[in-house]
Each structure stands twice: as C-alpha cells, then as structure tokens.
Design an enzyme around this catalytic site. Structure first.
Site, PDB file in Angstrom:
ATOM      1  CB  CYS A 185      39.066  39.452  41.811  1.00  0.00           C
ATOM      2  SG  CYS A 185      39.410  40.044  40.137  1.00  0.00           S
TER       3      CYS A 185
ATOM      4  CB  CYS B 224      37.265  35.578  39.236  1.00  0.00           C
ATOM      5  SG  CYS B 224      38.806  36.526  39.166  1.00  0.00           S
TER       6      CYS B 224
ATOM      7  CG  HIS C 158      39.705  40.283  36.399  1.00  0.00           C
ATOM      8  ND1 HIS C 158      39.165  39.108  36.863  1.00  0.00           N
ATOM      9  CD2 HIS C 158      40.222  40.013  35.183  1.00  0.00           C
ATOM     10  CE1 HIS C 158      39.355  38.158  35.971  1.00  0.00           C
ATOM     11  NE2 HIS C 158      39.998  38.685  34.937  1.00  0.00           N
TER      12      HIS C 158
ATOM     13  CD  GLU D 232      36.371  42.111  41.141  1.00  0.00           C
ATOM     14  OE1 GLU D 232      35.328  41.450  41.279  1.00  0.00           O
ATOM     15  OE2 GLU D 232      37.000  42.154  40.061  1.00  0.00           O
TER      16      GLU D 232
END
Length: 156
Positions: A86, A83, A53, A55
């Site tokens: 993250c 999320c 992801h 991040e």
C-alpha cells in the site's frame, strides 16, 4: 475540515465494513480540494483478492472518479500505517501527503504483521524466501525499447 475529520471517515469505513464481514479492519479515503474523491476498505476476503487493501481500493476509486492515475494535490487518509504494498501504491499515485491512524505494531498485535515483508524487501532477490527465476532478459528489454520509441505513449 481537518485531518482528524477525514481520518475519522477512514476509520468509519474500516469499522462498518469489517463489522459487515467484508474484510479486515482497514479503511481509507482520498481527499482532494476538501472533498472525498475515493473510498476504500479491506476487501481481501470478500473478493478473494490479496491486493484489495483499503488504501489500494481508495486509490483505485479516486482514479476512476477523477479519470486520472495521477492523484497529485490529494491526501490519502488510512486507518492504519500502510503495508509495503500500500505504501508503494501511495507513492505511485503521487498523492501529496499520507495521514494514518493505527501503527504497524497495533496491526501486528491483532494478527496483521507485515514485518516479514519488510525483511524480505531488504534482502537481495536471490536471498528471499520466494524463489525467483530471471530469464529472457533480452526479449524483455526489447519490449522496453519499443515503449521508449512509441510516439503516443502516456508517461507515468
């Protein structure tokens, strides 16, 4: 430079790399002392890594560039509300602050719905949809005890 400037950098990463077919519409930057020290964009589908992801990628990049896992004094700018994975990575990185653009609802509206994960995290592990088996607790505890006794450990 202000928050809007750096969030726009994250949004630009999201848009550019999403258009290039490298992953979903997410971007992030880590900023320390007014300088971008980490960049990331969603690379889940281009790397076949479900943890890639934006991040997480930005945090990893910042750690490599700065030579440390402790990002205290930095700010994470994310194109969207992180999320659960993250957000946990954000806490583990020890950044001072998080600034984000889109909401979880915005992401859900285009197919990125993490409400299921939030629900699962609230449940007792035995009640989650993922079957979990807890075995060898004493052997596992011995590894922790060895860590606790280690003189040259790097605490984090």
């Amino acid at each position: 430079m202000n928050d809007e400037h750096f969030l726009r950098q994250a949004l630009d990463l999201a848009h550019t790399h999403m258009q290039a077919g490298e992953g979903g519409p997410f971007g992030a930057v880590v900023v320390k002392d007014g300088v971008i020290v980490g960049e990331g964009w969603n690379q889940v589908t281009s790397t076949n890594d479900p943890t890639a992801h934006a991040e997480v990628q930005a945090i990893r990049d910042a750690g490599r560039r700065l030579g440390t896992f402790n990002l205290a004094g930095a700010v994470l700018y994310a194109s969207c509300q992180p999320c659960p994975m993250c957000l946990a990575a954000t806490y583990w990185s020890r950044v001072d602050r998080l600034v984000y653009g889109g909401s979880a609802e915005d992401a859900a509206a285009v197919g990125f719905d993490d409400a299921f994960l939030h629900d699962q995290l609230r449940r007792d592990p035995k009640e989650r949809s993922l079957p979990v088996t807890h075995i060898l607790p004493e052997e596992s505890k011995a590894v922790f005890e060895a860590w606790a006794a280690k003189d040259d450990k790097v605490p984090y």
